[in-house]
Scaffold this motif. Structure first.
Motif, PDB file in Angstrom:
ATOM      1  N   GLU A 115       0.825  -1.207   0.000  1.00  0.00           N
ATOM      2  CA  GLU A 115       0.000   0.000   0.000  1.00  0.00           C
ATOM      3  C   GLU A 115       0.865   1.266   0.000  1.00  0.00           C
ATOM      4  O   GLU A 115       0.577   2.224  -0.718  1.00  0.00           O
ATOM      5  N   LYS A 116       1.933   1.255   0.815  1.00  0.00           N
ATOM      6  CA  LYS A 116       2.818   2.417   0.872  1.00  0.00           C
ATOM      7  C   LYS A 116       3.557   2.613  -0.445  1.00  0.00           C
ATOM      8  O   LYS A 116       3.757   3.752  -0.900  1.00  0.00           O
ATOM      9  N   GLU A 117       3.974   1.505  -1.075  1.00  0.00           N
ATOM     10  CA  GLU A 117       4.655   1.593  -2.365  1.00  0.00           C
ATOM     11  C   GLU A 117       3.748   2.236  -3.407  1.00  0.00           C
ATOM     12  O   GLU A 117       4.171   3.104  -4.182  1.00  0.00           O
ATOM     13  N   LEU A 118       2.497   1.804  -3.436  1.00  0.00           N
ATOM     14  CA  LEU A 118       1.544   2.363  -4.397  1.00  0.00           C
ATOM     15  C   LEU A 118       1.287   3.840  -4.114  1.00  0.00           C
ATOM     16  O   LEU A 118       1.200   4.650  -5.043  1.00  0.00           O
ATOM     17  N   LEU A 119       1.170   4.186  -2.834  1.00  0.00           N
ATOM     18  CA  LEU A 119       0.930   5.583  -2.461  1.00  0.00           C
ATOM     19  C   LEU A 119       2.094   6.471  -2.897  1.00  0.00           C
ATOM     20  O   LEU A 119       1.880   7.560  -3.449  1.00  0.00           O
ATOM     21  N   LEU A 120       3.316   6.002  -2.663  1.00  0.00           N
ATOM     22  CA  LEU A 120       4.495   6.761  -3.093  1.00  0.00           C
ATOM     23  C   LEU A 120       4.508   6.932  -4.606  1.00  0.00           C
ATOM     24  O   LEU A 120       4.793   8.018  -5.124  1.00  0.00           O
ATOM     25  N   SER A 121       4.190   5.847  -5.316  1.00  0.00           N
ATOM     26  CA  SER A 121       4.189   5.893  -6.776  1.00  0.00           C
ATOM     27  C   SER A 121       3.138   6.853  -7.305  1.00  0.00           C
ATOM     28  O   SER A 121       3.376   7.598  -8.256  1.00  0.00           O
ATOM     29  N   VAL A 122       1.958   6.839  -6.689  1.00  0.00           N
ATOM     30  CA  VAL A 122       0.892   7.762  -7.085  1.00  0.00           C
ATOM     31  C   VAL A 122       1.341   9.202  -6.863  1.00  0.00           C
ATOM     32  O   VAL A 122       1.070  10.095  -7.677  1.00  0.00           O
ATOM     33  N   THR A 123       2.069   9.430  -5.773  1.00  0.00           N
ATOM     34  CA  THR A 123       2.523  10.784  -5.446  1.00  0.00           C
ATOM     35  C   THR A 123       3.431  11.339  -6.526  1.00  0.00           C
ATOM     36  O   THR A 123       3.247  12.468  -6.990  1.00  0.00           O
ATOM     37  N   TYR A 124       4.425  10.545  -6.970  1.00  0.00           N
ATOM     38  CA  TYR A 124       5.380  11.108  -7.933  1.00  0.00           C
ATOM     39  C   TYR A 124       4.961  10.919  -9.389  1.00  0.00           C
ATOM     40  O   TYR A 124       5.550  11.530 -10.281  1.00  0.00           O
ATOM     41  N   THR A 125       3.943  10.089  -9.664  1.00  0.00           N
ATOM     42  CA  THR A 125       3.499   9.936 -11.058  1.00  0.00           C
ATOM     43  C   THR A 125       2.244  10.735 -11.380  1.00  0.00           C
ATOM     44  O   THR A 125       2.015  11.074 -12.550  1.00  0.00           O
ATOM     45  N   ILE A 126       1.428  11.028 -10.378  1.00  0.00           N
ATOM     46  CA  ILE A 126       0.155  11.705 -10.641  1.00  0.00           C
ATOM     47  C   ILE A 126       0.057  13.058  -9.942  1.00  0.00           C
ATOM     48  O   ILE A 126      -0.275  14.076 -10.563  1.00  0.00           O
ATOM     49  N   ILE A 127       0.378  13.089  -8.649  1.00  0.00           N
ATOM     50  CA  ILE A 127       0.192  14.318  -7.876  1.00  0.00           C
ATOM     51  C   ILE A 127       1.299  15.328  -8.144  1.00  0.00           C
ATOM     52  O   ILE A 127       1.032  16.519  -8.358  1.00  0.00           O
ATOM     53  N   ALA A 128       2.572  14.883  -8.142  1.00  0.00           N
ATOM     54  CA  ALA A 128       3.698  15.803  -8.364  1.00  0.00           C
ATOM     55  C   ALA A 128       3.604  16.538  -9.710  1.00  0.00           C
ATOM     56  O   ALA A 128       3.852  17.750  -9.759  1.00  0.00           O
ATOM     57  N   PRO A 129       3.246  15.862 -10.829  1.00  0.00           N
ATOM     58  CA  PRO A 129       3.128  16.602 -12.094  1.00  0.00           C
ATOM     59  C   PRO A 129       2.063  17.695 -12.078  1.00  0.00           C
ATOM     60  O   PRO A 129       2.159  18.672 -12.828  1.00  0.00           O
ATOM     61  N   LEU A 130       1.043  17.537 -11.224  1.00  0.00           N
ATOM     62  CA  LEU A 130       0.011  18.574 -11.106  1.00  0.00           C
ATOM     63  C   LEU A 130       0.558  19.800 -10.384  1.00  0.00           C
ATOM     64  O   LEU A 130       0.073  20.919 -10.595  1.00  0.00           O
ATOM     65  N   LEU A 131       1.572  19.587  -9.550  1.00  0.00           N
ATOM     66  CA  LEU A 131       2.123  20.675  -8.746  1.00  0.00           C
ATOM     67  C   LEU A 131       2.712  21.776  -9.613  1.00  0.00           C
ATOM     68  O   LEU A 131       2.570  22.966  -9.309  1.00  0.00           O
ATOM     69  N   ASN A 132       3.371  21.384 -10.709  1.00  0.00           N
ATOM     70  CA  ASN A 132       4.033  22.353 -11.577  1.00  0.00           C
ATOM     71  C   ASN A 132       3.077  23.444 -12.079  1.00  0.00           C
ATOM     72  O   ASN A 132       3.306  24.633 -11.817  1.00  0.00           O
ATOM     73  N   PRO A 133       1.976  23.103 -12.767  1.00  0.00           N
ATOM     74  CA  PRO A 133       1.075  24.168 -13.229  1.00  0.00           C
ATOM     75  C   PRO A 133       0.375  24.906 -12.100  1.00  0.00           C
ATOM     76  O   PRO A 133       0.144  26.114 -12.201  1.00  0.00           O
ATOM     77  N   VAL A 134       0.040  24.196 -11.015  1.00  0.00           N
ATOM     78  CA  VAL A 134      -0.655  24.849  -9.899  1.00  0.00           C
ATOM     79  C   VAL A 134       0.240  25.901  -9.247  1.00  0.00           C
ATOM     80  O   VAL A 134      -0.153  27.059  -9.059  1.00  0.00           O
ATOM     81  N   VAL A 135       1.469  25.507  -8.912  1.00  0.00           N
ATOM     82  CA  VAL A 135       2.385  26.428  -8.236  1.00  0.00           C
ATOM     83  C   VAL A 135       2.736  27.610  -9.126  1.00  0.00           C
ATOM     84  O   VAL A 135       2.702  28.767  -8.704  1.00  0.00           O
ATOM     85  N   TYR A 136       3.071  27.336 -10.390  1.00  0.00           N
ATOM     86  CA  TYR A 136       3.483  28.425 -11.272  1.00  0.00           C
ATOM     87  C   TYR A 136       2.316  29.298 -11.712  1.00  0.00           C
ATOM     88  O   TYR A 136       2.518  30.422 -12.177  1.00  0.00           O
ATOM     89  N   SER A 137       1.092  28.807 -11.573  1.00  0.00           N
ATOM     90  CA  SER A 137      -0.075  29.624 -11.901  1.00  0.00           C
ATOM     91  C   SER A 137      -0.486  30.504 -10.723  1.00  0.00           C
ATOM     92  O   SER A 137      -0.887  31.654 -10.903  1.00  0.00           O
ATOM     93  N   LEU A 138      -0.386  29.966  -9.513  1.00  0.00           N
ATOM     94  CA  LEU A 138      -0.869  30.678  -8.336  1.00  0.00           C
ATOM     95  C   LEU A 138       0.193  31.570  -7.688  1.00  0.00           C
ATOM     96  O   LEU A 138      -0.132  32.602  -7.104  1.00  0.00           O
TER      97      LEU A 138
END
Length: 309
Positions: free
Chosen positions: A268-291
């Motif tokens: 479960e932790k492995e999947l959570l980590l993977s989701v973080t850097y494959t799905i959530i982290a890429p969203l951070l770029n446009p959100v941070v640079y937009s806001l």
């Protein structure tokens, strides 16, 4: 490349999120929403930077390259993951797995070194403002981008060549994409050499950029502290805030995922980590640079204003 695949394995099957049972539909909707927002955000950033002449400077050129890389990165990983949430036990061919891992390593490494290049750009802009145009010429920018991609290419060839010369005894990947360690566990033979390569590459891809970025920010902070007014210091540091936020989250996720001993993590932790850097982290770029970035927000307002007019 001739594979030593003595067992005749020709495809793999991802277990993915099967351990979450009936919650997979909910996960599909959540991940699909994040994926659409990520694609839309990065495409908007690239488009705005291309059409707004105020953003035609190295800082935003590198940002557009990062947004483009993140877009392709998610395209390589997320669609198949979403498909596996709806249609279970979908196979992927050995060649397909090899291709996915190849592009995953290229793009992940490229993103790491693009963030390093962006840190160097901020260093030159703040510490050597009079030489900025000369140092950050079009030729220099092109070489830095090629260097980032070239490093990713070398790391990908190294990983994939070592990995797919292993003989595989199992076809079930306890993951949702062809990540390095989950595929390595399917091998019939001792994988010590592959593990050494994996950790060596991970150390290089994480610590070399982090070290260079740290040096850049030590010099940046030193220069900022020399500014007399508090307003001037705040304004100067604001130009680095978005980049620094992305760096902290990006390398925090990467180091946790690839440098922590695997035996310490449950599935479960492995999947959570993977989701973080494959799905959530890429969203951070446009959100941070937009806001957080005033120039990007102003460019968005100008673009919206023109369309309304």
């Amino acid at each position: 490349m001739q594979r030593k695949n003595f067992t005749g394995v020709t495809e793999f099957i991802f277990l993915g999120f099967s351990i979450f049972g009936k919650h997979q539909i909910t996960l599909f909707l959540v991940f699909l929403t994040i994926y659409i927002l990520t694609l839309a955000g990065n495409i908007i950033i690239v488009t705005i930077i291309c059409i707004d002449h105020h953003l035609h400077i190295p800082m935003y050129f590198f940002l557009s390259m990062l947004a483009s890389s993140e877009t392709v990165y998610t395209l390589v990983l997320v669609p198949r993951m979403l498909s596996s949430l709806l249609f279970h036990n979908q196979p992927i061919s050995l060649a397909g797995c090899e291709t996915q891992m190849f592009f995953f390593v290229i793009l992940a490494t490229n993103n790491c070194f693009l963030l390093t290049v962006m840190g160097y750009d901020r260093y030159v802009a703040i510490c050597k403002p009079l030489m900025y145009v000369v140092i950050m010429s079009k030729g220099t920018c092109a070489r830095l981008i090629c260097g980032s991609f070239g490093t990713g290419l070398v790391m990908a060839v190294l990983h994939v060549t070592a990995m797919f010369n292993l003989p595989f005894c199992s076809t079930v990947v306890n993951h949702f994409f062809c990540d390095i360690y989950p595929v390595m566990k399917l091998s019939c033979t001792d994988t010590t050499i592959n593990e050494i390569i994996n950790y060596g590459v991970s150390l290089f891809v994480i610590f070399v950029p982090v070290g260079l970025i740290s040096i850049s920010y030590i010099l940046i902070i030193s220069s900022i502290l020399k500014i007399a007014s508090a307003k001037g210091r705040k304004k100067t540091f604001a130009t680095c805030a978005s980049h620094l936020t992305v760096v902290i989250v990006h390398y925090g996720c990467a180091s946790t995922a690839y440098l922590k001993p695997k035996s310490e993590n449950s599935i479960e932790k492995e999947l959570l980590l993977s989701v973080t850097y494959t799905i959530i982290a890429p969203l951070l770029n446009p959100v941070v640079y937009s806001l957080r970035n005033k120039e990007v927000k102003d460019a968005l307002c100008r673009a919206v204003g023109k369309n309304i007019a």
